[in-house]
Design an enzyme around this catalytic site. Sequence first.
Site, PDB file in Angstrom:
ATOM      1  N   ASP A   1      54.409  25.396  36.643  1.00  0.00           N
ATOM      2  CA  ASP A   1      55.536  24.626  37.174  1.00  0.00           C
ATOM      3  C   ASP A   1      55.908  23.581  36.123  1.00  0.00           C
ATOM      4  O   ASP A   1      55.275  22.534  36.011  1.00  0.00           O
ATOM      5  CB  ASP A   1      55.148  23.967  38.506  1.00  0.00           C
ATOM      6  CG  ASP A   1      56.303  23.143  39.080  1.00  0.00           C
ATOM      7  OD1 ASP A   1      57.255  22.850  38.333  1.00  0.00           O
ATOM      8  OD2 ASP A   1      56.240  22.778  40.265  1.00  0.00           O
TER       9      ASP A   1
ATOM     10  N   PHE B   1      52.406  18.519  43.125  1.00  0.00           N
ATOM     11  CA  PHE B   1      53.715  18.364  43.769  1.00  0.00           C
ATOM     12  C   PHE B   1      54.623  19.471  43.257  1.00  0.00           C
ATOM     13  O   PHE B   1      54.869  19.589  42.061  1.00  0.00           O
ATOM     14  CB  PHE B   1      54.351  17.000  43.459  1.00  0.00           C
ATOM     15  CG  PHE B   1      55.600  16.773  44.278  1.00  0.00           C
ATOM     16  CD1 PHE B   1      55.535  16.162  45.522  1.00  0.00           C
ATOM     17  CD2 PHE B   1      56.848  17.220  43.831  1.00  0.00           C
ATOM     18  CE1 PHE B   1      56.687  15.988  46.304  1.00  0.00           C
ATOM     19  CE2 PHE B   1      57.994  17.052  44.601  1.00  0.00           C
ATOM     20  CZ  PHE B   1      57.909  16.429  45.837  1.00  0.00           C
TER      21      PHE B   1
ATOM     22  N   LYS C   1      65.417  20.458  37.197  1.00  0.00           N
ATOM     23  CA  LYS C   1      65.698  19.079  36.770  1.00  0.00           C
ATOM     24  C   LYS C   1      66.602  18.980  35.529  1.00  0.00           C
ATOM     25  O   LYS C   1      67.817  19.012  35.632  1.00  0.00           O
ATOM     26  CB  LYS C   1      64.375  18.346  36.532  1.00  0.00           C
ATOM     27  CG  LYS C   1      63.597  18.123  37.844  1.00  0.00           C
ATOM     28  CD  LYS C   1      62.504  17.104  37.639  1.00  0.00           C
ATOM     29  CE  LYS C   1      61.555  16.984  38.800  1.00  0.00           C
ATOM     30  NZ  LYS C   1      61.917  16.013  39.792  1.00  0.00           N
TER      31      LYS C   1
HETATM   32  C1  LIG Z   1      56.591  19.580  39.221  1.00  0.00           C
HETATM   33  C2  LIG Z   1      57.685  19.658  40.245  1.00  0.00           C
HETATM   34  N1  LIG Z   1      57.908  20.808  40.888  1.00  0.00           N
HETATM   35  C3  LIG Z   1      58.865  20.934  41.805  1.00  0.00           C
HETATM   36  C4  LIG Z   1      59.664  19.868  42.142  1.00  0.00           C
HETATM   37  C5  LIG Z   1      60.730  20.014  43.199  1.00  0.00           C
HETATM   38  O1  LIG Z   1      61.987  19.999  42.610  1.00  0.00           O
HETATM   39  P1  LIG Z   1      63.267  19.658  43.537  1.00  0.00           P
HETATM   40  O2  LIG Z   1      63.161  18.241  43.925  1.00  0.00           O
HETATM   41  O3  LIG Z   1      64.447  19.970  42.630  1.00  0.00           O
HETATM   42  O4  LIG Z   1      63.217  20.584  44.698  1.00  0.00           O
HETATM   43  C6  LIG Z   1      59.468  18.641  41.514  1.00  0.00           C
HETATM   44  C7  LIG Z   1      60.292  17.466  41.874  1.00  0.00           C
HETATM   45  O5  LIG Z   1      59.961  16.328  41.669  1.00  0.00           O
HETATM   46  C8  LIG Z   1      58.448  18.529  40.538  1.00  0.00           C
HETATM   47  O6  LIG Z   1      58.210  17.376  39.894  1.00  0.00           O
END
Ligand SMILES: Cc1ncc(COP(=O)(O)O)c(C=O)c1O
Length: 463
Positions: free
Chosen positions: A241, A156, A270
């Site tokens: 990520d 994700f 976050k």
């Molecule tokens: C690992 C990871 N990458 C990217 C994102 C996307 O972030 P955003 O919701 O701020 O676009 C999330 C969101 O849950 C995430 O957990």
Amino acid sequence: MTMNSGSSTDIAALFEAHEADRFDLHRRRLNEQMVRVLKTIGYDVGFCKGRGQYLYDRAGHRYLDLLSGFGVFALGRNHATVGAALKSVIEADLPNLVQMDVSTLAGLLADRLLAHVPHLDKVFFANSGAESVEAAVKFARAATGRSGIAYCSHAFHGLTYGALSLNGDDTFRRGFEPLLPDCVCVPFNDLAALDRALSSRRVAAFVVEPIQGKGVILPDEDYLRGVQDICRRHETLFVADEIQTGIGRTGKFLACEHWGVEPDLVLLAKALSGGHVPVGAVLMRKWVHDKVFNRMDRAVVHGSTFGKNDLAMAAGIATLDVLKAERVIENAAQLGDRLISELSVLKERYELLKDVRGKGLMIGIEFGSPSSLKLKASWNVLETASKGLFCQLITIPLFKEHKILTQVAAHASHTIKLLPPLIIDAKDCEWIVRAFDDVIADSHTTGAVWSLGKNLVEHALRA
Ligand SMILES: Cc1ncc(COP(=O)(O)O)c(C=O)c1O
């Protein structure tokens, strides 16, 4: 000219006057399905206040938040230091977003972030996690001259088009295709598959979460080291990520530190927001950055209007200050170990509880098919109606009876994810373990919990 027009918008009064209308407002003007979900599972309690690791509903009940706004509230809600930093930005009349200038606060935050990740040199600031992923995809393509991007099953990375193209779960992708071309999916924890995928030498980057958020899947001990070696051999950029795992979540500043790897790009978002101002950051090697911003006429070739805004930068600076001053990362490591070990003990007593895993305060509690006949029948009814429904038999009583807010780790998953604020204390840990013990014990009898299951099955069948 006076700077103060004398008008005022009293948001607290507005909230108080209208909070009881929230579900009706959303039903009429926003996402009606979300309202239905909340009402169905009984989460429509009307939260009115948030402080630290706690939420308070309209009736004054206190809840322990193990969701943290999907990982945003590492410092808890409304941390005084972050709030004061934000007020000071507004009161100082700073020259925000001049655009034909460079931001002092962005320079300072970049410097401080890189002090935590010393093998990297440059930062690009975005406004969210997904925007950071988009930037990483563009930077990787521009830097390598290759078009391919590899990602993992169950990954994700956000829901904008580039990020969605790297999503390892069909439910998010369905209905939105076609996505970005040349994206290749490989199984997580499978080095041979990664090696095969990258051997075409057309893959610009491998984007991977060090611990997968969906399902709380940990890497095998040698996986990330292997990823780094394979990426280097095929001259593919290794992109970590750390949007969910970063900024102390796993008991280290970056989760990658647990396995001693140095990715070429690291994505953060976050928790960097201090729980107040959306932000994203891409930390990277200088040569990658310089390939994108390689000439004066390309100085603005990637960016966005609100990137590097003063409030976001101040929230990030204050967050890093609090992490250090309050030893937040050390707390996450210590209490994470404690929770994992105390919850693991429950496995011996409960046949439905299969695994407790995690790092720091990112913890997965996995349930699975029971061995005894009396539970097997009920489990099978739930599973047939809707895969993963069993976890709701745990999360709903946790919420209603124990005032604990949790989430199921993914669609159709048997894992419950704990993602508490990193500032929880020993009493909160006792609260969590006692609540899980109680609710799991109930799920091993044929009583109230399974009659809730019957209701959920009826809802699932109707849906
Ligand atoms: C690992 C990871 N990458 C990217 C994102 C996307 O972030 P955003 O919701 O701020 O676009 C999330 C969101 O849950 C995430 O957990």
